[in-house]
Every structure is written in structure tokens, then in C-alpha cells.
Design a protein around this motif. Structure first.
Motif, PDB file in Angstrom:
ATOM      1  N   THR A  86       0.825  -1.210   0.000  1.00 34.31           N
ATOM      2  CA  THR A  86       0.000   0.000   0.000  1.00 34.31           C
ATOM      3  C   THR A  86       0.860   1.262   0.000  1.00 34.31           C
ATOM      4  N   GLN A 137      -4.073   2.318  -5.623  1.00 31.62           N
ATOM      5  CA  GLN A 137      -4.843   1.939  -4.437  1.00 31.62           C
ATOM      6  C   GLN A 137      -6.338   1.974  -4.717  1.00 31.62           C
ATOM      7  N   ASN A 156      -8.918  -1.216  -4.502  1.00 32.78           N
ATOM      8  CA  ASN A 156     -10.171  -1.182  -3.748  1.00 32.78           C
ATOM      9  C   ASN A 156     -11.366  -1.533  -4.621  1.00 32.78           C
TER      10      ASN A 156
END
Length: 482
Positions: free
Chosen positions: A93, A101, A105
């Protein structure tokens, strides 16, 4: 009016009413609805025969089987992600950009796709090298070999693969083969029988005892996966056949892209195969993997997610990933696809990026393998050229790669074309890659292919004949069902 005239009018009325009832009895998006109405109305009788094979949805029984297997697969993916989270070093991350990121997600929420790291990722761009590596890996297998392809032809390369699998099955290695019946015409159950006799298994994805009555031309298994001994995985665009190693005169050199992965991502590939296999067979189902993940792999190198999509879900996960990649770009969006038939969402994303000053390039073949699809691709190539997207026709042979590289940092390689069929109808699988090193390798490959390509210009489009423009526009009308 004569009896013949009355008869013709009656038949047209019956055909029209039947077309409206047939199309509206299932909930579809509006573009698909109009496309099928066009076929049914303008091809009386014949249109219904085409619809019988190409227009019907999956049966409720098959849809339940798929959804049940996908649910179990999703649960296995969730457990895999939990195991990754248990080792902070496995979930990269801190070293990833906000765009990466956000993409991670997206897939965690829509596809339950864990993000995993690997010891190595190898890219292959031509068939001989890819299959040499694959056959060498298969020859070294000691535990199991899982093979899943849209196309496995009964030709020299296909027989080479089958014979190698037979040898491994005879040696006690567990061999499971899953293939598409339509895409692998010629590779019949009789052709696979020697493998079965040797102890392996080969199944068509959703084979039917009543093939004629239950046959669906749509909804093809288009994934291309191989998993070996929990150690090696393959995913990409190559199928199995002589044309994929540049032996077919029709296509000449075959340009494709495939990944060979060693590391934790192999478990994600194994879960996907297990889900597909268990959706197909009633006996001999496979257990979902549950082994520990390696913790000695780099934090941000070779990180990727394996994302699958299919008609059992309305989420169109891979398409959502493509759109997210395009809209996150700040400099470049470079795409290779054999078919360029975007829906409105993807078209608008490409157009918006180009108009915003992003360097959007799309490379497509300069020859057809499906005439209507090729003409529809030409139509959209012309439309996108008009809004600033740079379209390149690959000249060296046939371009079959399905890749996207954004800002030389994020990338995707897999089976999904940039077309409506891949978004909605086919069962697809892509690797979304968060390693700038791999992304840069794909960028370099794109630049190398540019040398063999011709850019489409407004002048070239204007010089096309009226007849060609008509074929392009007509094919475009059918694009939702091609």
C-alpha cells in the motif's frame, strides 16, 4: 389482394409480433434489444434460427451452478486476502500511487480479488517462446496440471499439448483440462479419450447431453489459464493451436501477450480454475486451496490482482477496471486489442481522456478474423480518430494481444478484448498489474510494435469507399451482439 399477398402480410405480422415478444421477454440493455430486433425483423425466419443459437440467455439451472461456484470462489478469495493481510508485507500500500490503491479497492469490492505479490513475472509476446516455456513447466510437474483455454485445436500444437498431458497423467500427475466446445471445435471427447484412459480429465465448459436444443453460441469460456504444482501460473491471450505459433498462412505472424507468474498470485489462479471446474462437473469436484502464502516476497514488486468477469454478474468487473485505468491516467493510455467495439461508457472514457490531452493510443489488427467484428472495429476506429485518439493498424501479422498500460505504471494483461462481448457475454480473466517494471516492459513492447504499425489518419478514412462505410455502419448496428 391475392391469397399469396395476404399470406405474406400475415407472415410478416406474425414475424414482427414474434420478434417483439422474443426480445422483450428478457430484460436486456436497450442497445442489445434493438440489435436483436434488427436481426429478427430484417431476416424473417432465419433471424429466429440465429436467435435460437446466439440470442438465448443461459438456462436458469446453469446460471445457478455458475453463481454457486462463484460464491464459493469468492469466499476462497476472501480467505486468501485475509491470509495476505495477516502478513503486512504481502499487501503493498505505502509504495503504490493513489490511482493504484483506488483500482485495488475497486476489485476488492466488486470481484473479491486479493492483491498479491510474486517472486517473478515473465512476459511472452510470441507463441513459440510461450509454448516452449509452458511445455517445459508441464514436463517438470510432479503434483497437478490444471489447463483452461477457450481454444485447443486438434492440430500439431494441440496434439503436442495433449500427448504431453497424457505422459504426465500416466506418471501419476493429476491432469484437469477445461475448454470451450465452440472455440475448440475438432478437439472432441473422442480426441481427449487417451488422456482420460491415462487417468486425466477433460471437460467442456457446460457441456450438454442435448447440444442442439441447449446450445448457446454466446457465453463462451474465453479464459486462458494454466496452473502447475502451486508454483507456476499462466494467464493472457494465447490459445492452443498452430495459428498461435505463426504456422497459419491466413494470419502469418501471431502477436499476442501472455504472463508466466511464480508466487502468491498462483493461488488466485488456482481458485479461479477450481471455481470454473466445480461449476462444470457434478463428480470429481476440486477442493479450494487453503495453503499458507509465502512471506519472503517483495512488498511492491510484481503485485497484481486476478480479476474474472462473466454473464453471471451484472458488475462487468473487467470493464470497470478498464474504465478506471483510463480515467486515472495523467499522461498516457496505450491499448492493444484485436477487437475495438466499446460500449458508451468505455467510448466516453477514451474520448474524454483524449480531449483532456492524455496520449491515448489504440493498436488493432490490419486484417480480419471475423468480418463483421472487423468492420465494426473500423467504424469505432474512425470515430475515435475524430476525437483525438491515435489508432494504429498492426501490419506485421495478426494482433491478438489484450493489454492496457497507463502512465507507464499500471497495466492489464488477459483474455478480455475491448469489446461488448468481453464485457457482458464471455467468461474472462485478466491480471491487473501494479509493478512499474512490468508496466514499462509492456510500454517498450508497444513502442516496438509501433515500428510495424500504420497510424490511421482522417485522410485515410475520407478515402474509404461508400460501400466500406456502409458495411462499417451496418456492422456497428450489430455490435452489441457480435
Amino acid at each position: 389482394m391475392s391469397i399469396v399477398t395476404w399470406l405474406l402480410i400475415s407472415l410478416l405480422v406474425i414475424n414482427t409480433l414474434g420478434a417483439i415478444f422474443t426480445v422483450l421477454r428478457s430484460v436486456r440493455d436497450i442497445s442489445t434489444t434493438w440489435a436483436w430486433l434488427l436481426v429478427l425483423l430484417f431476416l424473417p425466419g432465419l433471424g429466429f434460427l440465429i436467435y435460437l443459437f446466439a440470442g438465448r440467455r443461459l438456462s436458469a439451472k446453469k446460471m445457478r451452478l455458475i453463481q454457486a461456484a462463484v460464491a464459493k470462489g469468492s469466499a476462497a478469495f476472501v480467505q486468501l486476502q485475509k491470509r495476505a493481510n495477516a502478513h503486512g508485507r504481502l499487501l503493498p500500500t505505502a509504495d503504490l500511487t493513489p490511482a493504484a490503491q483506488e483500482l485495488i479497492n475497486l476489485f476488492l469490492n466488486t470481484a473479491r480479488a486479493p492483491v498479491l505479490t510474486n517472486k517473478s513475472v515473465q512476459l511472452y509476446y510470441d507463441g513459440p517462446k510461450k509454448f516452449a516455456a509452458l511445455f517445459e513447466d508441464i514436463a517438470k510437474a510432479t503434483d497437478y496440471i490444471y489447463v483452461e483455454y477457450y481454444t485447443i485445436y486438434n492440430d500439431a500444437l494441440g496434439n503436442q499439448l495433449r500427448d504431453l498431458l497424457i505422459q504426465k497423467a500416466q506418471a501419476g500427475v493429476r491432469v484437469r483440462v477445461l475448454y470451450d466446445a465452440w472455440g475448440s471445435m475438432g478437439a472432441s471427447a473422442r480426441w481427449w479419450r487417451p488422456l482420460v484412459v491415462a487417468g486425466g480429465q477433460a471437460e467442456t465448459y457446460f457441456s450438454s447431453k442435448h447440444l442442439f436444443l441447449d446450445f448457446r453460441l454466446n457465453y463462451r469460456l474465453h479464459r486462458k489459464l494454466v496452473i502447475i504444482d502451486d508454483a507456476i501460473g499462466y494467464i493472457g491471450g494465447f490459445n492452443v493451436g498452430d495459428q498461435y505459433v505463426s504456422r497459419a498462412k491466413k494470419f502469418g505472424f501471431w502477436r499476442d501477450t501472455h504472463l508466466r507468474v511464480m508466487g502468491n498470485t498462483v493461488m488466485a489462479l488456482k481458485i479461479q480454475f477450481t471455481s470454473d471446474w466445480n461449476a462444470t462437473v457434478s463428480q470429481g469436484q476440486l477442493p479450494y486451496p487453503n495453503r499458507p502464502l509465502a512471506v519472503d516476497q517483495p512488498t511492491s514488486q510484481n503485485a497484481m490482482q486476478i480479476v474474472a468477469s462473466g454473464p453471471e454478474s451484472s458488475g462487468q468487473q473487467i470493464k470497470a477496471g478498464y474504465v478506471k485505468l483510463i480515467t486515472s491516467a495523467t499522461k498516457t493510455v496505450w491499448i492493444q486489442t484485436p477487437y475495438l467495439i466499446p460500449d458508451e461508457t468505455v467510448y466516453d472514457a477514451l474520448m474524454t481522456a483524449a480531449l483532456a490531452g492524455i496520449d491515448v493510443r489504440v493498436m488493432i489488427p490490419n486484417m480480419p478474423d471475423h468480418p463483421f467484428i472487423f468492420r465494426a472495429t473500423q467504424y469505432y476506429a474512425a470515430q475515435l480518430t475524430a476525437v483525438g485518439v491515435k489508432i494504429y493498424h498492426y501490419q506485421k501479422g495478426f494482433l491478438h494481444a489484450k493489454t492496457m498500460v497507463v502512465d507507464d505504471r499500471l497495466a492489464s494483461v488477459g483474455s478480455a478484448n475491448l469489446d461488448i462481448r468481453s464485457f457482458k457475454l464471455n467468461f474472462e480473466a485478466n491480471a491487473f498489474i501494479y509493478d512499474p517494471t512490468v508496466a514499462h516492459q509492456l510500454t517498450v513492447a508497444f513502442e516496438h510494435d509501433l515500428v510495424e504499425s500504420l497510424r490511421l489518419t482522417p485522410k485515410m478514412i475520407a478515402e474509404q469507399s461508400h460501400w466500406l462505410h456502409f458495411k462499417q455502419r451496418f456492422s456497428r448496428l450489430l455490435s452489441p451482439i457480435l
